[in-house]
Design a protein around this motif. Structure first.
Motif, PDB file in Angstrom:
ATOM      1  N   ALA A 119     -25.050 -51.831  -3.222  1.00  0.00           N
ATOM      2  CA  ALA A 119     -25.555 -50.677  -2.412  1.00  0.00           C
ATOM      3  C   ALA A 119     -25.974 -51.244  -1.012  1.00  0.00           C
ATOM      4  CB  ALA A 119     -26.408 -49.897  -3.094  1.00  0.00           C
ATOM      5  N   GLU A 120     -26.867 -52.122  -1.147  1.00  0.00           N
ATOM      6  CA  GLU A 120     -27.547 -52.433   0.110  1.00  0.00           C
ATOM      7  C   GLU A 120     -26.479 -53.348   1.119  1.00  0.00           C
ATOM      8  OE1 GLU A 120     -30.523 -52.841   2.880  1.00  0.00           O
ATOM      9  OE2 GLU A 120     -30.783 -51.822   1.081  1.00  0.00           O
ATOM     10  N   VAL A 121     -25.836 -54.219   0.717  1.00  0.00           N
ATOM     11  CA  VAL A 121     -24.754 -54.818   1.764  1.00  0.00           C
ATOM     12  C   VAL A 121     -23.784 -54.015   2.268  1.00  0.00           C
ATOM     13  CG1 VAL A 121     -25.230 -57.265   0.534  1.00  0.00           C
ATOM     14  CG2 VAL A 121     -23.358 -55.873  -0.219  1.00  0.00           C
ATOM     15  N   ILE A 122     -23.167 -52.960   1.468  1.00  0.00           N
ATOM     16  CA  ILE A 122     -22.351 -51.928   1.926  1.00  0.00           C
ATOM     17  C   ILE A 122     -22.807 -51.165   3.112  1.00  0.00           C
ATOM     18  CG2 ILE A 122     -21.203 -49.632   1.397  1.00  0.00           C
ATOM     19  CD1 ILE A 122     -20.783 -50.980  -1.492  1.00  0.00           C
ATOM     20  N   LYS A 123     -24.389 -50.743   2.903  1.00  0.00           N
ATOM     21  CA  LYS A 123     -25.124 -49.826   4.191  1.00  0.00           C
ATOM     22  C   LYS A 123     -25.176 -50.893   5.332  1.00  0.00           C
ATOM     23  CE  LYS A 123     -27.802 -47.313   0.872  1.00  0.00           C
ATOM     24  NZ  LYS A 123     -29.149 -47.231   0.457  1.00  0.00           N
ATOM     25  N   GLN A 124     -25.121 -52.276   5.169  1.00  0.00           N
ATOM     26  CA  GLN A 124     -25.084 -53.067   6.390  1.00  0.00           C
ATOM     27  C   GLN A 124     -23.866 -53.523   6.764  1.00  0.00           C
ATOM     28  OE1 GLN A 124     -27.186 -56.734   4.873  1.00  0.00           O
ATOM     29  NE2 GLN A 124     -28.916 -55.466   4.075  1.00  0.00           N
ATOM     30  N   GLY A 125     -22.897 -52.805   6.446  1.00  0.00           N
ATOM     31  CA  GLY A 125     -21.404 -53.197   6.869  1.00  0.00           C
ATOM     32  C   GLY A 125     -20.528 -54.385   6.587  1.00  0.00           C
ATOM     33  N   ASP A 134     -25.097 -64.101   3.490  1.00  0.00           N
ATOM     34  CA  ASP A 134     -23.878 -64.077   4.143  1.00  0.00           C
ATOM     35  C   ASP A 134     -23.566 -65.565   5.154  1.00  0.00           C
ATOM     36  OD1 ASP A 134     -25.628 -64.353   6.265  1.00  0.00           O
ATOM     37  OD2 ASP A 134     -25.507 -62.410   7.070  1.00  0.00           O
ATOM     38  N   ARG A 135     -22.724 -65.804   5.956  1.00  0.00           N
ATOM     39  CA  ARG A 135     -22.371 -67.160   6.505  1.00  0.00           C
ATOM     40  C   ARG A 135     -23.642 -67.548   7.388  1.00  0.00           C
ATOM     41  NH1 ARG A 135     -17.523 -69.240   7.051  1.00  0.00           N
ATOM     42  NH2 ARG A 135     -17.499 -71.139   8.514  1.00  0.00           N
ATOM     43  N   SER A 168     -13.682 -55.830  -2.405  1.00  0.00           N
ATOM     44  CA  SER A 168     -13.541 -55.284  -1.242  1.00  0.00           C
ATOM     45  C   SER A 168     -14.854 -54.410  -1.210  1.00  0.00           C
ATOM     46  CB  SER A 168     -12.148 -54.863  -0.988  1.00  0.00           C
ATOM     47  OG  SER A 168     -11.283 -55.949  -0.988  1.00  0.00           O
ATOM     48  N   LEU A 169     -15.388 -54.091   0.135  1.00  0.00           N
ATOM     49  CA  LEU A 169     -16.621 -53.320   0.160  1.00  0.00           C
ATOM     50  C   LEU A 169     -16.059 -52.291   1.346  1.00  0.00           C
ATOM     51  CD1 LEU A 169     -19.469 -55.814   0.262  1.00  0.00           C
ATOM     52  CD2 LEU A 169     -18.720 -54.461  -1.826  1.00  0.00           C
ATOM     53  N   ASN A 170     -16.334 -51.165   0.866  1.00  0.00           N
ATOM     54  CA  ASN A 170     -16.230 -50.095   1.984  1.00  0.00           C
ATOM     55  C   ASN A 170     -16.979 -48.770   1.913  1.00  0.00           C
ATOM     56  OD1 ASN A 170     -14.758 -47.964   0.088  1.00  0.00           O
ATOM     57  ND2 ASN A 170     -13.564 -49.527  -0.252  1.00  0.00           N
ATOM     58  N   PRO A 171     -17.159 -48.091   2.884  1.00  0.00           N
ATOM     59  CA  PRO A 171     -18.255 -46.928   2.474  1.00  0.00           C
ATOM     60  C   PRO A 171     -17.991 -45.996   1.557  1.00  0.00           C
ATOM     61  CG  PRO A 171     -17.605 -46.879   4.773  1.00  0.00           C
ATOM     62  CD  PRO A 171     -16.894 -47.995   4.006  1.00  0.00           C
ATOM     63  N   GLU A 172     -16.693 -45.768   1.134  1.00  0.00           N
ATOM     64  CA  GLU A 172     -16.258 -44.887  -0.070  1.00  0.00           C
ATOM     65  C   GLU A 172     -16.840 -45.456  -1.381  1.00  0.00           C
ATOM     66  OE1 GLU A 172     -14.166 -46.005   2.402  1.00  0.00           O
ATOM     67  OE2 GLU A 172     -14.333 -43.823   3.319  1.00  0.00           O
ATOM     68  N   LEU A 173     -16.734 -46.889  -1.402  1.00  0.00           N
ATOM     69  CA  LEU A 173     -17.263 -47.536  -2.606  1.00  0.00           C
ATOM     70  C   LEU A 173     -18.880 -47.214  -2.781  1.00  0.00           C
ATOM     71  CD1 LEU A 173     -16.689 -49.405  -4.813  1.00  0.00           C
ATOM     72  CD2 LEU A 173     -17.474 -51.283  -3.518  1.00  0.00           C
ATOM     73  N   LEU A 174     -19.787 -46.786  -1.826  1.00  0.00           N
ATOM     74  CA  LEU A 174     -20.949 -46.772  -1.918  1.00  0.00           C
ATOM     75  C   LEU A 174     -21.389 -45.647  -2.759  1.00  0.00           C
ATOM     76  CD1 LEU A 174     -23.958 -47.440  -1.228  1.00  0.00           C
ATOM     77  CD2 LEU A 174     -23.691 -45.941   0.942  1.00  0.00           C
ATOM     78  N   SER A 175     -20.513 -44.386  -3.108  1.00  0.00           N
ATOM     79  CA  SER A 175     -20.714 -43.461  -3.656  1.00  0.00           C
ATOM     80  C   SER A 175     -20.201 -43.699  -5.237  1.00  0.00           C
ATOM     81  CB  SER A 175     -19.884 -42.255  -3.328  1.00  0.00           C
ATOM     82  OG  SER A 175     -18.582 -42.683  -3.499  1.00  0.00           O
ATOM     83  N   ALA A 176     -19.573 -44.702  -5.184  1.00  0.00           N
ATOM     84  CA  ALA A 176     -19.146 -45.077  -6.676  1.00  0.00           C
ATOM     85  C   ALA A 176     -20.099 -46.035  -7.595  1.00  0.00           C
ATOM     86  CB  ALA A 176     -17.702 -45.606  -6.476  1.00  0.00           C
ATOM     87  N   VAL A 177     -20.850 -46.575  -6.650  1.00  0.00           N
ATOM     88  CA  VAL A 177     -21.936 -47.608  -6.992  1.00  0.00           C
ATOM     89  C   VAL A 177     -23.154 -46.861  -7.470  1.00  0.00           C
ATOM     90  CG1 VAL A 177     -23.258 -49.658  -6.474  1.00  0.00           C
ATOM     91  CG2 VAL A 177     -20.996 -49.519  -5.516  1.00  0.00           C
TER      92      VAL A 177
END
Length: 209
Positions: free
Chosen positions: A134-140, A62-63, A188-197
């Motif tokens: 999966a990991e970075v989505i969990k991290q927000g 990340d930055r 674009s990442l969002n919590p809903e995407l986690l279930s699709a990954v």
């Protein structure tokens, strides 16, 4: 083997930046990898293994991490090449900013994705990417980006399959200098995407760093 994969993940940029008459880009990457610091440091690279053999690499930052890694690589450049040669390398490396820059706030960037030739077409690259997603989505985090050579059809096909979209076309070293076209792709990442990954572990392959 790991050093070779790291080199092949960005061969054009590494050769331009670090190739010298007495040393190769691979020599510097090996030095940085073993130091554990900088963009190629072993602490910042995740590996996929087939039995006990590393067959794939990936980096994510990340930055904030980008700023730290930049300082560490700068230190490695001066340590490895010396002050005068280090200044010359930094002068050349400024052109890389045309395609590589700090991620935005809330964004992570994927780098150093590479798979050994003999281990390709087994889903290892996809596994490495989806495991990190999966990991970075969990991290927000809200967005993931990567840069791909415009001429690399297999890589672009994989990223498109994972729903990455081209958001910017970039030219490395315009004008009289060497020119090559790259594309920035984002997801674009969002919590809903986690279930699709779906993180599917290829046969006989494990991950770690």
């Amino acid at each position: 083997m790991v050093v070779k994969m790291l080199y092949e993940s960005g061969e054009t940029l590494y050769d331009f930046s670090y190739q010298r008459k007495s040393t190769s880009a691979v020599d510097f990457i090996r030095f940085e990898y073993l130091s554990g610091k900088g963009f190629c440091g072993f602490n910042n690279i995740f590996l996929a293994y087939d039995d006990d053999m590393p067959v794939g690499t990936i980096g994510v930052y990340d930055r904030k991490k980008y700023e730290r890694l930049s300082k560490e690589t700068l230190s490695n450049i001066f340590t490895f090449f010396g002050f005068i040669a280090g200044i010359k390398i930094l002068t050349k490396s400024r052109h890389i900013s045309s395609i590589l820059s700090a991620p935005d706030i809330g964004e992570v960037h994927i780098s150093h994705l590479s798979v050994l030739p003999k281990a390709r077409r087994r889903g290892i690259a996809e596994f490495l990417i989806t495991a990190q997603l999966a990991e970075v989505i969990k991290q927000g985090y809200s967005r993931c980006s990567l840069v791909v050579d415009e001429a690399s059809s297999p890589a672009k096909s994989l990223y498109s399959k994972l729903s990455f979209k081209v958001t910017e076309k970039m030219h490395f070293l315009k004008g009289d200098l060497y020119e090559r076209c790259f594309e920035k792709m984002t997801l674009s990442l969002n919590p809903e995407l986690l279930s699709a990954v779906r993180v599917v572990l290829p046969d006989k392959t494990s991950s770690g760093n």
